[in-house]
Motif scaffolding. Structure first.
Motif, PDB file in Angstrom:
ATOM      1  N   UNK A   1      41.810  38.828  34.198  1.00  0.00           N
ATOM      2  CA  UNK A   1      41.034  37.909  33.371  1.00  0.00           C
ATOM      3  C   UNK A   1      42.006  36.850  32.868  1.00  0.00           C
ATOM      4  N   UNK A   2      41.721  35.611  33.189  1.00  0.00           N
ATOM      5  CA  UNK A   2      42.608  34.495  32.830  1.00  0.00           C
ATOM      6  C   UNK A   2      44.031  34.749  33.325  1.00  0.00           C
ATOM      7  N   UNK A   3      44.140  35.250  34.552  1.00  0.00           N
ATOM      8  CA  UNK A   3      45.407  35.545  35.226  1.00  0.00           C
ATOM      9  C   UNK A   3      46.242  36.608  34.538  1.00  0.00           C
ATOM     10  N   UNK A   4      45.618  37.484  33.742  1.00  0.00           N
ATOM     11  CA  UNK A   4      46.311  38.599  33.100  1.00  0.00           C
ATOM     12  C   UNK A   4      45.556  39.883  33.381  1.00  0.00           C
ATOM     13  N   UNK A   5      46.287  40.969  33.582  1.00  0.00           N
ATOM     14  CA  UNK A   5      45.666  42.259  33.811  1.00  0.00           C
ATOM     15  C   UNK A   5      45.069  42.762  32.514  1.00  0.00           C
ATOM     16  N   UNK A   6      43.841  43.267  32.583  1.00  0.00           N
ATOM     17  CA  UNK A   6      43.128  43.740  31.391  1.00  0.00           C
ATOM     18  C   UNK A   6      42.559  45.128  31.626  1.00  0.00           C
ATOM     19  N   UNK A   7      42.299  45.840  30.541  1.00  0.00           N
ATOM     20  CA  UNK A   7      41.640  47.137  30.590  1.00  0.00           C
ATOM     21  C   UNK A   7      40.129  46.943  30.583  1.00  0.00           C
ATOM     22  N   UNK A   8      39.394  47.993  30.922  1.00  0.00           N
ATOM     23  CA  UNK A   8      37.942  47.925  30.917  1.00  0.00           C
ATOM     24  C   UNK A   8      37.363  47.713  29.539  1.00  0.00           C
ATOM     25  N   UNK A   9      38.127  48.075  28.498  1.00  0.00           N
ATOM     26  CA  UNK A   9      37.637  47.943  27.131  1.00  0.00           C
ATOM     27  C   UNK A   9      37.798  46.528  26.569  1.00  0.00           C
TER      28      UNK A   9
ATOM     29  N   UNK B   1      33.592  31.550  28.895  1.00  0.00           N
ATOM     30  CA  UNK B   1      34.475  30.741  29.738  1.00  0.00           C
ATOM     31  C   UNK B   1      35.720  31.486  30.209  1.00  0.00           C
ATOM     32  N   UNK B   2      35.817  32.834  29.992  1.00  0.00           N
ATOM     33  CA  UNK B   2      36.886  33.610  30.624  1.00  0.00           C
ATOM     34  C   UNK B   2      36.678  33.557  32.134  1.00  0.00           C
ATOM     35  N   UNK B   3      37.765  33.570  32.875  1.00  0.00           N
ATOM     36  CA  UNK B   3      37.705  33.561  34.331  1.00  0.00           C
ATOM     37  C   UNK B   3      38.163  34.910  34.845  1.00  0.00           C
ATOM     38  N   UNK B   4      37.264  35.647  35.481  1.00  0.00           N
ATOM     39  CA  UNK B   4      37.561  36.964  36.037  1.00  0.00           C
ATOM     40  C   UNK B   4      37.870  36.791  37.519  1.00  0.00           C
ATOM     41  N   UNK B   5      39.030  37.260  37.940  1.00  0.00           N
ATOM     42  CA  UNK B   5      39.433  37.208  39.335  1.00  0.00           C
ATOM     43  C   UNK B   5      39.447  38.613  39.903  1.00  0.00           C
ATOM     44  N   UNK B   6      38.797  38.818  41.022  1.00  0.00           N
ATOM     45  CA  UNK B   6      38.748  40.112  41.683  1.00  0.00           C
ATOM     46  C   UNK B   6      39.398  39.959  43.050  1.00  0.00           C
TER      47      UNK B   6
ATOM     48  N   UNK C   1      31.949  44.325  26.946  1.00  0.00           N
ATOM     49  CA  UNK C   1      33.121  44.955  27.549  1.00  0.00           C
ATOM     50  C   UNK C   1      33.277  44.501  29.006  1.00  0.00           C
ATOM     51  N   UNK C   2      34.514  44.353  29.444  1.00  0.00           N
ATOM     52  CA  UNK C   2      34.795  43.882  30.801  1.00  0.00           C
ATOM     53  C   UNK C   2      34.158  44.786  31.843  1.00  0.00           C
ATOM     54  N   UNK C   3      34.292  46.107  31.695  1.00  0.00           N
ATOM     55  CA  UNK C   3      33.733  47.010  32.698  1.00  0.00           C
ATOM     56  C   UNK C   3      32.208  46.903  32.786  1.00  0.00           C
ATOM     57  N   UNK C   4      31.535  46.786  31.649  1.00  0.00           N
ATOM     58  CA  UNK C   4      30.076  46.646  31.662  1.00  0.00           C
ATOM     59  C   UNK C   4      29.664  45.305  32.253  1.00  0.00           C
ATOM     60  N   UNK C   5      30.380  44.239  31.900  1.00  0.00           N
ATOM     61  CA  UNK C   5      30.084  42.905  32.422  1.00  0.00           C
ATOM     62  C   UNK C   5      30.189  42.884  33.947  1.00  0.00           C
ATOM     63  N   UNK C   6      31.281  43.437  34.483  1.00  0.00           N
ATOM     64  CA  UNK C   6      31.476  43.418  35.936  1.00  0.00           C
ATOM     65  C   UNK C   6      30.492  44.328  36.652  1.00  0.00           C
ATOM     66  N   UNK C   7      30.135  45.463  36.059  1.00  0.00           N
ATOM     67  CA  UNK C   7      29.164  46.355  36.686  1.00  0.00           C
ATOM     68  C   UNK C   7      27.822  45.646  36.849  1.00  0.00           C
ATOM     69  N   UNK C   8      27.408  44.904  35.822  1.00  0.00           N
ATOM     70  CA  UNK C   8      26.144  44.176  35.910  1.00  0.00           C
ATOM     71  C   UNK C   8      26.210  43.063  36.955  1.00  0.00           C
ATOM     72  N   UNK C   9      27.335  42.382  37.043  1.00  0.00           N
ATOM     73  CA  UNK C   9      27.472  41.256  37.973  1.00  0.00           C
ATOM     74  C   UNK C   9      27.632  41.697  39.422  1.00  0.00           C
ATOM     75  N   UNK C  10      28.400  42.768  39.646  1.00  0.00           N
ATOM     76  CA  UNK C  10      28.749  43.153  41.008  1.00  0.00           C
ATOM     77  C   UNK C  10      27.852  44.231  41.598  1.00  0.00           C
ATOM     78  N   UNK C  11      27.122  44.944  40.730  1.00  0.00           N
ATOM     79  CA  UNK C  11      26.240  46.021  41.182  1.00  0.00           C
ATOM     80  C   UNK C  11      26.991  47.052  42.024  1.00  0.00           C
ATOM     81  N   UNK C  12      28.101  47.564  41.492  1.00  0.00           N
ATOM     82  CA  UNK C  12      28.899  48.603  42.148  1.00  0.00           C
ATOM     83  C   UNK C  12      28.984  49.808  41.223  1.00  0.00           C
TER      84      UNK C  12
END
Length: 68
Positions: free
Chosen positions: A44-52, A58-63, A17-28
């Motif tokens: 994600x890939x220049x589109x707004x996504x939900x946490x689910x 190879x997805x590109x997450x932009x913050x 899941x996107x939210x779990x992936x980012x939590x592990x990477x960013x430690x926030x």
């Protein structure tokens, strides 16, 4: 001024899941992460996504963050 951070999904994180992936990477905190998702500061890939959303290899997450 806004700054942009880029994270590319590796094969080990495929299907997480996107939210779990980012939590592990960013430690926030989870609450801060969901706040940013609600504000549409994360794409994600220049589109707004939900946490689910399930990330794929190879997805590109932009913050986008504002520098104070």
């Amino acid at each position: 001024m806004k700054s942009k951070k880029t994270i590319i999904v590796d094969s080990a994180s495929n299907g997480v899941r996107l939210d779990k992936f980012l939590k592990e990477r960013l430690n926030i905190p989870f609450s801060l992460l969901h706040k940013e998702l609600r504000k549409k500061s994360i794409k994600v890939n220049n589109k707004k996504k939900l946490g689910s959303y399930r990330v794929k290899q190879d997805d590109i997450c932009l913050l986008y963050t504002s520098d104070a």
